[in-house]
Motif scaffolding. Structure first.
Motif, short mmCIF file in Angstrom:
data_model
loop_
_atom_site.label_atom_id
_atom_site.label_comp_id
_atom_site.label_asym_id
_atom_site.label_seq_id
_atom_site.Cartn_x
_atom_site.Cartn_y
_atom_site.Cartn_z
N ALA A 25 0.77 -1.09 -0.02
CA ALA A 25 -0.05 0.09 -0.14
C ALA A 25 0.70 1.29 0.09
O ALA A 25 0.67 2.14 -0.70
CB ALA A 25 -0.99 -0.10 1.24
N ALA A 26 1.90 1.34 0.84
CA ALA A 26 2.85 2.49 0.86
C ALA A 26 3.56 2.52 -0.60
O ALA A 26 3.67 3.75 -0.80
CB ALA A 26 3.85 2.11 1.86
N ASP A 27 4.03 1.55 -1.19
CA ASP A 27 4.47 1.53 -2.40
C ASP A 27 3.72 2.20 -3.37
O ASP A 27 3.96 3.13 -4.35
CB ASP A 27 4.97 0.30 -3.02
CG ASP A 27 6.30 -0.23 -2.25
OD1 ASP A 27 6.88 0.65 -1.49
OD2 ASP A 27 6.35 -1.35 -2.27
N LEU A 28 2.25 1.80 -3.48
CA LEU A 28 1.31 2.34 -4.37
C LEU A 28 0.99 3.78 -4.06
O LEU A 28 0.92 4.69 -4.97
CB LEU A 28 -0.08 1.58 -4.22
CG LEU A 28 -1.03 1.98 -5.18
CD1 LEU A 28 -0.82 2.07 -6.58
CD2 LEU A 28 -2.50 1.13 -4.82
N MET A 29 1.17 4.30 -2.60
CA MET A 29 0.89 5.62 -2.45
C MET A 29 2.06 6.55 -3.04
O MET A 29 1.76 7.53 -3.72
CB MET A 29 0.62 5.68 -1.03
CG MET A 29 -0.63 5.45 -0.40
SD MET A 29 -0.45 5.51 1.48
CE MET A 29 -2.03 5.00 2.03
N VAL A 34 -0.05 9.75 -4.01
CA VAL A 34 -1.46 10.06 -3.37
C VAL A 34 -1.52 9.59 -1.99
O VAL A 34 -0.41 8.98 -1.55
CB VAL A 34 -2.73 9.01 -3.82
CG1 VAL A 34 -3.08 9.43 -5.41
CG2 VAL A 34 -2.25 7.58 -3.84
N SER A 35 -2.30 10.08 -1.03
CA SER A 35 -2.11 9.99 0.44
C SER A 35 -3.42 9.08 0.99
O SER A 35 -3.46 8.86 2.31
CB SER A 35 -2.06 11.19 1.18
OG SER A 35 -3.28 11.97 0.78
N THR A 50 -4.70 5.49 5.00
CA THR A 50 -4.37 6.85 4.53
C THR A 50 -2.76 6.82 5.01
O THR A 50 -2.30 5.97 5.80
CB THR A 50 -4.84 7.81 5.40
OG1 THR A 50 -4.73 7.47 6.75
CG2 THR A 50 -6.61 7.63 5.16
N GLU A 51 -2.36 7.56 4.55
CA GLU A 51 -0.71 7.96 4.58
C GLU A 51 -0.56 8.15 5.91
O GLU A 51 0.47 7.69 6.77
CB GLU A 51 -0.19 9.06 3.76
CG GLU A 51 1.22 9.30 3.83
CD GLU A 51 1.58 10.16 2.69
OE1 GLU A 51 2.15 10.14 1.76
OE2 GLU A 51 1.12 11.51 2.87
N THR A 178 8.59 15.02 5.29
CA THR A 178 7.03 14.65 5.51
C THR A 178 6.54 13.33 5.80
O THR A 178 7.60 12.33 5.77
CB THR A 178 6.68 14.95 4.11
OG1 THR A 178 6.87 14.36 3.28
CG2 THR A 178 7.08 16.59 3.91
N GLU A 179 5.50 13.14 5.69
CA GLU A 179 4.86 11.70 5.87
C GLU A 179 5.34 10.90 4.67
O GLU A 179 5.58 9.52 4.91
CB GLU A 179 3.49 11.66 6.12
CG GLU A 179 2.90 12.29 7.45
CD GLU A 179 1.32 12.99 7.38
OE1 GLU A 179 0.73 12.69 8.47
OE2 GLU A 179 0.81 13.05 6.32
N ARG A 180 5.46 11.59 3.59
CA ARG A 180 5.80 10.88 2.29
C ARG A 180 7.23 10.30 2.43
O ARG A 180 7.59 9.20 2.30
CB ARG A 180 5.57 11.72 1.20
CG ARG A 180 5.55 11.08 -0.30
CD ARG A 180 4.96 9.48 -0.43
NE ARG A 180 3.46 10.14 -0.25
CZ ARG A 180 2.60 10.67 -1.08
NH1 ARG A 180 3.27 11.22 -2.17
NH2 ARG A 180 1.33 11.17 -0.86
#
Length: 255
Positions: A25-29, A34-35, A50-51, A178-180
């Motif tokens: 899921a993280a890789d896809l975000m 997207v978050s 969500t992220e 950042t979160e990303r």
């Protein structure tokens, strides 16, 4: 102001199988920029991941092999596509969410509207408002020196419900974490929690002057593809941080 309807702004959500891992899921975000993802089982949306939810648990109890279904959130309820922009902003802020599912009258999911779409829609409205960054920015964002640890940054972000930390040297922002950045660097690598922020921060920081007009800043954020930016004095010293949430909070007061 705020005459548009959320149905005009909603976008088809990116989806992830509910039995996929949080790492997937993280890789896809990250790859889709997207978050939020809609988690699906077959053809049914079972919730959203969500992220922010991933990052809040990244250094606590999150096994990279955890299936997405264990982290999905069921939002407080969808909003109808005919809802006005002002009401959508109110609900997003009251729910402390950055994503709202948009549904038709039967309750079927049509898409997601995020803080980004709401802020983008406000650019024209802010053209008639004589307001600059000073009126909206946070003057006390989280600031850390580049040698401080990733763990400390995550602790502060969780405590303040913040999406970023500014990395500051001699009063000037030299980077942002950042979160990303956290998802990209730390997921599956807990040993990196003790590393310095300088190893994973993004830079240079996107900056605007304190007297920049907000409508121009909204367009600039869209152009740069960022959700937050540093606000600086004429000599380059950090004055504050302006995020999409700050813009929505101000817009809410105007409605």
């Amino acid at each position: 102001m705020f005459k548009r309807r959320v149905g005009e702004l909603a976008k088809r959500p990116h989806i992830v199988p509910a039995d996929a891992t949080v790492t997937q899921a993280a890789d896809l975000m990250i790859n889709a920029d997207v978050s939020c993802l809609a988690a699906v089982a077959g053809a049914k949306v079972v919730g959203f991941v969500t992220e922010r939810e991933l990052v809040r648990r990244l250094d606590v109890d999150l096994d990279p092999a955890t299936p997405v279904r264990e982290l999905v959130s069921r939002t407080s309820g969808g909003i109808l596509k005919d809802l006005g922009l002002d009401e959508a902003i109110r609900r997003m802020l009251e729910r402390h969410e950055r994503h709202l599912p948009v549904v038709d009258i039967s309750g079927s999911l049509l898409g997601l509207v995020t803080d980004k779409e709401l802020v983008d829609a406000l650019a024209v409205d802010f053209m008639v408002e004589n307001v600059d960054c000073r009126a909206l920015m946070r003057t006390e964002p989280i600031r850390l020196a580049p040698h401080r640890s990733v763990q400390l940054a995550l602790d502060h972000m969780r405590e303040k419900s913040a999406g970023s930390v500014l990395v500051v040297v001699d009063g000037k922002a030299t980077g942002i974490f950042t979160e990303r950045d956290a998802l990209r660097a730390i997921m599956g690598h807990p040993e990196r929690l003790t590393d310095p922020l300088s190893a994973y921060m993004s830079g240079p920081v996107v900056c605007v002057p304190v007297d920049a007009m907000v409508y121009k800043v909204i367009l600039f954020m869209r152009q740069k593809g960022v959700r937050r930016l540093a606000v600086v004095e004429p000599d380059g010293r950090l004055a504050g941080l302006l995020s999409q949430q700050d813009i929505l909070l101000y817009a809410r007061r105007l409605s």
